[in-house]
Scaffold this motif. Structure first.
Motif, PDB file in Angstrom:
ATOM      1  N   GLY A 146      -3.673  -2.117  17.071  1.00 34.44           N
ATOM      2  CA  GLY A 146      -4.328  -3.150  16.277  1.00 34.44           C
ATOM      3  C   GLY A 146      -3.985  -4.549  16.747  1.00 34.44           C
ATOM      4  N   ALA A 147      -2.706  -4.770  17.056  1.00 35.08           N
ATOM      5  CA  ALA A 147      -2.278  -6.094  17.514  1.00 35.08           C
ATOM      6  C   ALA A 147      -2.881  -6.422  18.873  1.00 35.08           C
ATOM      7  CB  ALA A 147      -0.755  -6.147  17.589  1.00 35.08           C
ATOM      8  N   ARG A 148      -2.947  -5.439  19.756  1.00 31.53           N
ATOM      9  CA  ARG A 148      -3.535  -5.675  21.076  1.00 31.53           C
ATOM     10  C   ARG A 148      -5.024  -6.004  20.951  1.00 31.53           C
ATOM     11  NH1 ARG A 148      -3.683  -0.875  25.473  1.00 31.53           N
ATOM     12  NH2 ARG A 148      -5.279  -0.166  24.005  1.00 31.53           N
ATOM     13  N   PHE A 149      -5.718  -5.284  20.104  1.00 31.39           N
ATOM     14  CA  PHE A 149      -7.151  -5.517  19.902  1.00 31.39           C
ATOM     15  C   PHE A 149      -7.406  -6.906  19.326  1.00 31.39           C
ATOM     16  CE2 PHE A 149     -10.954  -5.359  17.214  1.00 31.39           C
ATOM     17  CZ  PHE A 149     -11.901  -4.841  18.094  1.00 31.39           C
ATOM     18  N   GLU A 150      -6.619  -7.281  18.331  1.00 36.29           N
ATOM     19  CA  GLU A 150      -6.840  -8.550  17.645  1.00 36.29           C
ATOM     20  C   GLU A 150      -6.384  -9.759  18.459  1.00 36.29           C
ATOM     21  OE1 GLU A 150      -8.079  -9.649  14.210  1.00 36.29           O
ATOM     22  OE2 GLU A 150      -9.237  -8.095  15.200  1.00 36.29           O
ATOM     23  N   SER A 151      -5.311  -9.597  19.228  1.00 36.58           N
ATOM     24  CA  SER A 151      -4.775 -10.734  19.985  1.00 36.58           C
ATOM     25  C   SER A 151      -5.387 -10.873  21.369  1.00 36.58           C
ATOM     26  CB  SER A 151      -3.255 -10.599  20.131  1.00 36.58           C
ATOM     27  OG  SER A 151      -2.926  -9.502  20.983  1.00 36.58           O
ATOM     28  N   GLY A 152      -5.900  -9.762  21.912  1.00 35.66           N
ATOM     29  CA  GLY A 152      -6.426  -9.769  23.275  1.00 35.66           C
ATOM     30  C   GLY A 152      -5.334  -9.732  24.333  1.00 35.66           C
ATOM     31  N   LEU A 153      -4.093  -9.495  23.910  1.00 35.44           N
ATOM     32  CA  LEU A 153      -2.955  -9.459  24.837  1.00 35.44           C
ATOM     33  C   LEU A 153      -2.609  -8.022  25.211  1.00 35.44           C
ATOM     34  CD1 LEU A 153      -0.651 -12.076  23.068  1.00 35.44           C
ATOM     35  CD2 LEU A 153      -1.965 -12.440  25.165  1.00 35.44           C
ATOM     36  N   ASN A 154      -2.440  -7.766  26.501  1.00 37.72           N
ATOM     37  CA  ASN A 154      -2.061  -6.435  26.966  1.00 37.72           C
ATOM     38  C   ASN A 154      -0.548  -6.271  27.095  1.00 37.72           C
ATOM     39  OD1 ASN A 154      -4.494  -4.948  27.232  1.00 37.72           O
ATOM     40  ND2 ASN A 154      -5.031  -6.157  29.031  1.00 37.72           N
ATOM     41  N   ARG A 155       0.168  -7.386  27.181  1.00 38.37           N
ATOM     42  CA  ARG A 155       1.630  -7.340  27.294  1.00 38.37           C
ATOM     43  C   ARG A 155       2.215  -8.253  26.212  1.00 38.37           C
ATOM     44  NH1 ARG A 155       4.557  -9.021  31.001  1.00 38.37           N
ATOM     45  NH2 ARG A 155       5.962  -7.270  31.290  1.00 38.37           N
ATOM     46  N   ALA A 156       2.859  -7.634  25.255  1.00 38.65           N
ATOM     47  CA  ALA A 156       3.436  -8.407  24.155  1.00 38.65           C
ATOM     48  C   ALA A 156       4.375  -7.517  23.366  1.00 38.65           C
ATOM     49  CB  ALA A 156       2.337  -8.945  23.236  1.00 38.65           C
ATOM     50  N   ILE A 157       5.199  -8.143  22.560  1.00 39.47           N
ATOM     51  CA  ILE A 157       6.000  -7.414  21.579  1.00 39.47           C
ATOM     52  C   ILE A 157       5.372  -7.667  20.213  1.00 39.47           C
ATOM     53  CG2 ILE A 157       8.233  -7.273  20.410  1.00 39.47           C
ATOM     54  CD1 ILE A 157       9.538  -7.870  23.105  1.00 39.47           C
ATOM     55  N   VAL A 158       5.006  -6.581  19.549  1.00 42.28           N
ATOM     56  CA  VAL A 158       4.391  -6.682  18.228  1.00 42.28           C
ATOM     57  C   VAL A 158       5.487  -6.728  17.176  1.00 42.28           C
ATOM     58  CG1 VAL A 158       2.830  -5.600  16.569  1.00 42.28           C
ATOM     59  CG2 VAL A 158       2.370  -5.420  19.035  1.00 42.28           C
ATOM     60  N   VAL A 159       5.435  -7.742  16.345  1.00 44.72           N
ATOM     61  CA  VAL A 159       6.426  -7.938  15.289  1.00 44.72           C
ATOM     62  C   VAL A 159       5.743  -7.646  13.958  1.00 44.72           C
ATOM     63  CG1 VAL A 159       8.074  -9.544  14.262  1.00 44.72           C
ATOM     64  CG2 VAL A 159       7.501  -9.733  16.702  1.00 44.72           C
ATOM     65  N   SER A 160       6.007  -6.468  13.425  1.00 45.90           N
ATOM     66  CA  SER A 160       5.348  -6.042  12.187  1.00 45.90           C
ATOM     67  C   SER A 160       6.214  -6.418  10.988  1.00 45.90           C
ATOM     68  CB  SER A 160       5.108  -4.534  12.210  1.00 45.90           C
ATOM     69  OG  SER A 160       4.474  -4.109  11.016  1.00 45.90           O
ATOM     70  N   MET A 161       5.795  -7.448  10.288  1.00 48.05           N
ATOM     71  CA  MET A 161       6.577  -7.991   9.177  1.00 48.05           C
ATOM     72  C   MET A 161       6.114  -7.373   7.865  1.00 48.05           C
ATOM     73  SD  MET A 161       7.064 -11.971  10.359  1.00 48.05           S
ATOM     74  CE  MET A 161       5.376 -12.484  10.044  1.00 48.05           C
ATOM     75  N   GLY A 162       6.674  -6.212   7.571  1.00 45.66           N
ATOM     76  CA  GLY A 162       6.366  -5.526   6.326  1.00 45.66           C
ATOM     77  C   GLY A 162       7.517  -5.662   5.348  1.00 45.66           C
ATOM     78  N   THR A 163       7.853  -4.567   4.683  1.00 44.10           N
ATOM     79  CA  THR A 163       9.007  -4.563   3.781  1.00 44.10           C
ATOM     80  C   THR A 163      10.269  -4.898   4.573  1.00 44.10           C
ATOM     81  OG1 THR A 163       7.914  -2.891   2.422  1.00 44.10           O
ATOM     82  CG2 THR A 163      10.272  -3.205   2.087  1.00 44.10           C
ATOM     83  N   GLY A 164      10.374  -4.294   5.736  1.00 42.45           N
ATOM     84  CA  GLY A 164      11.343  -4.688   6.761  1.00 42.45           C
ATOM     85  C   GLY A 164      10.536  -5.135   7.963  1.00 42.45           C
ATOM     86  N   THR A 165      11.159  -5.209   9.126  1.00 41.40           N
ATOM     87  CA  THR A 165      10.456  -5.679  10.318  1.00 41.40           C
ATOM     88  C   THR A 165      10.714  -4.734  11.483  1.00 41.40           C
ATOM     89  OG1 THR A 165      10.670  -7.983   9.601  1.00 41.40           O
ATOM     90  CG2 THR A 165      10.177  -7.601  11.928  1.00 41.40           C
ATOM     91  N   SER A 166       9.634  -4.334  12.167  1.00 42.31           N
ATOM     92  CA  SER A 166       9.776  -3.459  13.329  1.00 42.31           C
ATOM     93  C   SER A 166       9.225  -4.156  14.564  1.00 42.31           C
ATOM     94  CB  SER A 166       9.036  -2.135  13.113  1.00 42.31           C
ATOM     95  OG  SER A 166       7.634  -2.349  13.004  1.00 42.31           O
ATOM     96  N   PHE A 167       9.683  -3.693  15.725  1.00 40.22           N
ATOM     97  CA  PHE A 167       9.269  -4.274  17.000  1.00 40.22           C
ATOM     98  C   PHE A 167       8.699  -3.175  17.899  1.00 40.22           C
ATOM     99  CE2 PHE A 167      12.875  -6.693  15.350  1.00 40.22           C
ATOM    100  CZ  PHE A 167      12.315  -7.963  15.261  1.00 40.22           C
ATOM    101  N   VAL A 168       7.509  -3.422  18.423  1.00 38.51           N
ATOM    102  CA  VAL A 168       6.846  -2.468  19.317  1.00 38.51           C
ATOM    103  C   VAL A 168       6.484  -3.185  20.608  1.00 38.51           C
ATOM    104  CG1 VAL A 168       4.842  -0.959  19.647  1.00 38.51           C
ATOM    105  CG2 VAL A 168       5.919  -1.126  17.382  1.00 38.51           C
ATOM    106  N   ARG A 169       7.001  -2.689  21.726  1.00 45.02           N
ATOM    107  CA  ARG A 169       6.672  -3.274  23.023  1.00 45.02           C
ATOM    108  C   ARG A 169       5.371  -2.654  23.529  1.00 45.02           C
ATOM    109  NH1 ARG A 169      10.695  -1.598  26.001  1.00 45.02           N
ATOM    110  NH2 ARG A 169      12.051  -3.414  25.759  1.00 45.02           N
TER     111      ARG A 169
END
Length: 276
Positions: free
Chosen positions: A93-116
């Motif tokens: 979802g983050a790649r589709f919305e941002s148009g970036l192929n190389r990034a770290i996704v920072v999912s700020m929910g109840t806690g926070t997760s990182f996806v490379r």
């Protein structure tokens, strides 16, 4: 089949986000809050179909993700239903919305997760137990409210220098790589009679600064300098103040996509579209 819609649904414990994808276009994302994940899921599903004049037979597939998806054992209202692993949904979802192929996704929910994310390679690389849940819990204790919008509004009127200890408070000159207004210690100046506005500013700043610092640390050892912020906390107006500070300090870039709070639901639907 070409005119059918694929629904991505991010099922939380009390909040469900739903988005449709038809011919590669995002259609009318919404969120619903209820007392439990099943009520939230079916409430969101029904409202989405009603509001967008969509019939059940127009839905090709329902794709679920999120912690609440585990409570769903059968197809949703008879529509073929699958599941997308949450961290993969975050990345897609983050790649589709941002148009970036190389990034770290920072999912700020109840806690926070990182996806490379590097092309089609997506890896969960860790997380921290600080996020929206932290903000709500501390607000309940210190401000007697868990209404995040109210807390954010209070914070806009607060003075963070009354709460945090800044570099300028402990040094007569800037330190290497750290300007005078950089934070030296969170909440170190807070007093027992601090104004609610200042406390609210301190809580939000603490949560967002912690996420910003952890984001930068998550990129060490690699050359990715772009971070895509997703989740409900991206809606806080303070994001536009705090994350640019990290950009200047560490020469990185934080991106907040248009549908940042719905990226996980979008990714869930995209997983089916990509593999069908």
């Amino acid at each position: 089949m070409q005119n059918k819609i694929v629904l991505g649904i991010d099922v939380g414990i009390s909040t469900t986000k739903i988005v449709g994808i038809r011919k590669g276009e995002i259609i009318a994302p919404i969120r619903i809050t209820a007392v439990d994940p099943i009520t939230s899921l079916y409430g969101a599903f029904g409202k989405y179909l009603h509001d967008n004049d969509i019939r059940l037979e127009d839905v090709e597939r329902v794709m679920l993700t999120g912690v609440g998806a585990g409570y769903v054992k059968n197809d949703v209202l008879g529509v073929p239903t699958g599941k997308t692993e949450e961290f993969l949904a975050d990345g897609l979802g983050a790649r589709f919305e941002s148009g970036l192929n190389r990034a770290i996704v920072v999912s700020m929910g109840t806690g926070t997760s990182f996806v490379r994310c590097e092309g089609d390679q997506m890896q969960h690389i860790g997380g921290i137990g600080i996020g929206g849940g932290t903000l709500q819990g501390l607000s309940r204790i210190l401000l007697n409210t868990s209404d995040i919008k109210h807390v954010a509004s209070l914070a806009m009127q607060g003075d963070i220098s009354h709460i945090h200890l800044l570099i300028g408070d402990i040094s007569p000159q800037a330190l290497p790589g750290l300007p005078m207004n950089a934070t030296a210690s969170l909440f170190a100046r807070a007093q027992s009679n601090a104004a609610q506005e200042d406390i609210a500013a301190g809580i939000i700043s603490m949560v967002l600064q912690s996420i910003g610092s952890a984001s930068v640390l998550s990129s060490l050892g690699g050359d990715i300098r772009d971070f895509v912020l997703i989740g409900n906390l991206t809606l806080l107006p303070q994001c536009k103040e705090i994350f640019p500070i990290f950009e200047k300090l560490y020469n990185v870039h934080f991106h907040i996509p248009k549908y940042s709070q719905y990226c996980t639901a979008i990714g869930a639907a995209l997983y089916y579209c990509k593999n069908s």
